[in-house]
Motif scaffolding. Sequence first.
Motif, PDB file in Angstrom:
ATOM      1  N   SER A 315     -90.054 -20.138 -39.950  1.00 26.21           N
ATOM      2  CA  SER A 315     -90.319 -21.259 -40.852  1.00 26.21           C
ATOM      3  C   SER A 315     -91.777 -21.357 -41.293  1.00 26.21           C
ATOM      4  O   SER A 315     -92.051 -21.766 -42.423  1.00 26.21           O
ATOM      5  N   THR A 316     -92.702 -20.979 -40.435  1.00 30.10           N
ATOM      6  CA  THR A 316     -94.120 -21.070 -40.785  1.00 30.10           C
ATOM      7  C   THR A 316     -94.452 -20.073 -41.902  1.00 30.10           C
ATOM      8  O   THR A 316     -94.031 -18.921 -41.860  1.00 30.10           O
ATOM      9  N   VAL A 317     -95.211 -20.553 -42.895  1.00 28.38           N
ATOM     10  CA  VAL A 317     -95.609 -19.687 -44.000  1.00 28.38           C
ATOM     11  C   VAL A 317     -96.320 -18.460 -43.444  1.00 28.38           C
ATOM     12  O   VAL A 317     -97.138 -18.539 -42.536  1.00 28.38           O
ATOM     13  N   ASN A 318     -95.976 -17.304 -43.971  1.00 26.47           N
ATOM     14  CA  ASN A 318     -96.514 -15.996 -43.584  1.00 26.47           C
ATOM     15  C   ASN A 318     -95.913 -15.469 -42.289  1.00 26.47           C
ATOM     16  O   ASN A 318     -96.181 -14.316 -41.915  1.00 26.47           O
ATOM     17  N   LYS A 319     -95.121 -16.283 -41.592  1.00 25.45           N
ATOM     18  CA  LYS A 319     -94.524 -15.850 -40.326  1.00 25.45           C
ATOM     19  C   LYS A 319     -93.011 -16.023 -40.316  1.00 25.45           C
ATOM     20  O   LYS A 319     -92.382 -16.103 -39.268  1.00 25.45           O
ATOM     21  N   THR A 320     -92.423 -16.063 -41.493  1.00 22.80           N
ATOM     22  CA  THR A 320     -90.987 -16.307 -41.578  1.00 22.80           C
ATOM     23  C   THR A 320     -90.170 -15.126 -41.068  1.00 22.80           C
ATOM     24  O   THR A 320     -89.097 -15.298 -40.488  1.00 22.80           O
ATOM     25  N   ILE A 321     -90.677 -13.925 -41.288  1.00 20.59           N
ATOM     26  CA  ILE A 321     -89.974 -12.715 -40.859  1.00 20.59           C
ATOM     27  C   ILE A 321     -90.700 -12.040 -39.701  1.00 20.59           C
ATOM     28  O   ILE A 321     -90.092 -11.532 -38.770  1.00 20.59           O
ATOM     29  N   GLY A 322     -92.007 -12.046 -39.756  1.00 23.17           N
ATOM     30  CA  GLY A 322     -92.788 -11.359 -38.744  1.00 23.17           C
ATOM     31  C   GLY A 322     -92.990  -9.902 -39.110  1.00 23.17           C
ATOM     32  O   GLY A 322     -92.600  -9.430 -40.178  1.00 23.17           O
ATOM     33  N   PRO A 323     -93.584  -9.129 -38.218  1.00 27.13           N
ATOM     34  CA  PRO A 323     -93.839  -7.720 -38.509  1.00 27.13           C
ATOM     35  C   PRO A 323     -92.555  -6.909 -38.571  1.00 27.13           C
ATOM     36  O   PRO A 323     -91.705  -7.018 -37.690  1.00 27.13           O
ATOM     37  N   THR A 324     -92.425  -6.082 -39.600  1.00 23.00           N
ATOM     38  CA  THR A 324     -91.239  -5.238 -39.759  1.00 23.00           C
ATOM     39  C   THR A 324     -91.652  -3.839 -40.180  1.00 23.00           C
ATOM     40  O   THR A 324     -92.719  -3.629 -40.757  1.00 23.00           O
ATOM     41  N   GLY A 325     -90.786  -2.894 -39.885  1.00 19.89           N
ATOM     42  CA  GLY A 325     -91.052  -1.529 -40.310  1.00 19.89           C
ATOM     43  C   GLY A 325     -92.134  -0.831 -39.509  1.00 19.89           C
ATOM     44  O   GLY A 325     -92.768   0.095 -40.021  1.00 19.89           O
ATOM     45  N   PHE A 326     -92.356  -1.246 -38.269  1.00 24.74           N
ATOM     46  CA  PHE A 326     -93.299  -0.528 -37.401  1.00 24.74           C
ATOM     47  C   PHE A 326     -92.624   0.745 -36.877  1.00 24.74           C
ATOM     48  O   PHE A 326     -91.526   0.692 -36.322  1.00 24.74           O
ATOM     49  N   ILE A 327     -93.286   1.884 -37.043  1.00 21.23           N
ATOM     50  CA  ILE A 327     -92.764   3.154 -36.538  1.00 21.23           C
ATOM     51  C   ILE A 327     -93.812   3.773 -35.623  1.00 21.23           C
ATOM     52  O   ILE A 327     -94.938   4.047 -36.049  1.00 21.23           O
ATOM     53  N   ILE A 328     -93.466   3.983 -34.364  1.00 20.20           N
ATOM     54  CA  ILE A 328     -94.377   4.568 -33.378  1.00 20.20           C
ATOM     55  C   ILE A 328     -93.779   5.900 -32.939  1.00 20.20           C
ATOM     56  O   ILE A 328     -92.679   5.942 -32.396  1.00 20.20           O
ATOM     57  N   SER A 329     -94.501   6.992 -33.165  1.00 25.04           N
ATOM     58  CA  SER A 329     -93.952   8.299 -32.825  1.00 25.04           C
ATOM     59  C   SER A 329     -95.005   9.176 -32.163  1.00 25.04           C
ATOM     60  O   SER A 329     -96.203   9.052 -32.433  1.00 25.04           O
ATOM     61  N   SER A 330     -94.536  10.046 -31.274  1.00 19.06           N
ATOM     62  CA  SER A 330     -95.375  11.063 -30.627  1.00 19.06           C
ATOM     63  C   SER A 330     -96.647  10.465 -30.039  1.00 19.06           C
ATOM     64  O   SER A 330     -97.738  11.029 -30.170  1.00 19.06           O
ATOM     65  N   SER A 331     -96.519   9.308 -29.389  1.00 18.16           N
ATOM     66  CA  SER A 331     -97.679   8.613 -28.853  1.00 18.16           C
ATOM     67  C   SER A 331     -97.562   8.450 -27.333  1.00 18.16           C
ATOM     68  O   SER A 331     -96.481   8.557 -26.761  1.00 18.16           O
ATOM     69  N   ARG A 332     -98.704   8.185 -26.708  1.00 18.80           N
ATOM     70  CA  ARG A 332     -98.778   8.122 -25.245  1.00 18.80           C
ATOM     71  C   ARG A 332     -99.312   6.752 -24.813  1.00 18.80           C
ATOM     72  O   ARG A 332    -100.280   6.238 -25.387  1.00 18.80           O
ATOM     73  N   PHE A 333     -98.672   6.183 -23.778  1.00 18.48           N
ATOM     74  CA  PHE A 333     -99.100   4.909 -23.209  1.00 18.48           C
ATOM     75  C   PHE A 333     -99.432   5.135 -21.736  1.00 18.48           C
ATOM     76  O   PHE A 333     -98.602   5.634 -20.977  1.00 18.48           O
ATOM     77  N   ASP A 334    -100.638   4.737 -21.326  1.00 21.23           N
ATOM     78  CA  ASP A 334    -101.078   4.990 -19.955  1.00 21.23           C
ATOM     79  C   ASP A 334    -101.908   3.805 -19.456  1.00 21.23           C
ATOM     80  O   ASP A 334    -102.692   3.216 -20.215  1.00 21.23           O
ATOM     81  N   LEU A 335    -101.724   3.448 -18.183  1.00 20.44           N
ATOM     82  CA  LEU A 335    -102.484   2.372 -17.543  1.00 20.44           C
ATOM     83  C   LEU A 335    -102.336   1.059 -18.304  1.00 20.44           C
ATOM     84  O   LEU A 335    -103.314   0.363 -18.620  1.00 20.44           O
ATOM     85  N   ILE A 336    -101.094   0.713 -18.603  1.00 20.48           N
ATOM     86  CA  ILE A 336    -100.774  -0.554 -19.270  1.00 20.48           C
ATOM     87  C   ILE A 336    -100.344  -1.559 -18.204  1.00 20.48           C
ATOM     88  O   ILE A 336     -99.421  -1.285 -17.433  1.00 20.48           O
ATOM     89  N   ASP A 337    -100.969  -2.719 -18.135  1.00 22.34           N
ATOM     90  CA  ASP A 337    -100.683  -3.684 -17.073  1.00 22.34           C
ATOM     91  C   ASP A 337     -99.284  -4.280 -17.181  1.00 22.34           C
ATOM     92  O   ASP A 337     -98.563  -4.382 -16.195  1.00 22.34           O
TER      93      ASP A 337
END
Length: 365
Positions: A315-337
Amino acid sequence: MCIRDRNGDEYVGLWKDDLKHGLGKYTWSHGDEYVGEWKNDKMHGEGTFTDNIGHRYSGNWRNNKRSGKGTYIFAGNTTDPVVTGASGDIQRTLQQKLDDRASVKDFGAVGDGVTDDTAAINRAIKNLMTVENTGKEKRALYFPGGRYKVASASIKIYPHTVLIGDGPTSTIIETADSTLSNLIEFVDLKGQTQANIGADGGEIPNGIRIQGIQFKTSNDQDIMRIDCTQDLHFDNCKWIGPYTNQAGQTSGNALIKMFSTVANPTKRVNFISCHFEGLEYAFDVSDNVEDVTITGCEFRTLYRAFNLGEASDGSTVNKTIGPTGFIISSSRFDLIDAEAIKIHLSLIHISEPTRPLYISYAVFC
């Protein structure tokens, strides 16, 4: 008089007090040649220098250095000479050659990690991108290796900006000023920020490329704020903060925060071979941001790498849908709390039927 030394170098010309003085020709054993005026054993006055490849500079010299007006001819690096024009060589002045590429040091930046380079960097970007609109002045801004200190104001990125560094371990833009809301922000052609971007016909930030630069803070603060920006590309960049593992959540700060307005959503943002380290979040996005691609990147020493849709409520202006179409590929995550990626329930409910987040070939450590 002709003199040849033991190295094979040869000088033919005038002398004074046992020093090369007046007109003369000096030929180095490796093939370089200078023909022109000498003064007290130094190239000084009018002269032509040709290297052993064929590059040639003709013009003024002062104490063995090019000085003032001159022309430069490019010969290429092939065995056969390169002809640069339709019917002969193109001649350009030294000033024209130097103007092909702008360095931030041309505008007064020092890059020693001590001098405040904020004004010089902002002056360089603004002058190259906003002085006129014909495209004649718009060109890449080069950051030679160094540590560029930022204090008292954020660095502003205008439409069509291209920043090129010597690599993220060599070219570092950094701040220790805890009063800054962020180190880097994006503005329209009029310099307007955040929700004002695009007002009164201001061209929104677009067509921007940043390569080979590290952005660093020694404080718990946002590093980069991206507002209303489209067609933005990062290649081989780093974002580094002071966060250490198991410190718990801090202040909700992020290496990168993205925002949109209804009229000007942020979209088509690409990160290739980048590194994110040392704050609570790498990405914190709740606005209607579209089509963000992350490829071959590393996320390390964070509380959470992606915090998506926490404030997206439908409902909030600019936040009605939120982030879309994020594509994360071939990436590494390490030491994430906590979680490497958290998509908040409100966002899942809103955006799942349209464009969800995609993950492929991610490595979690």
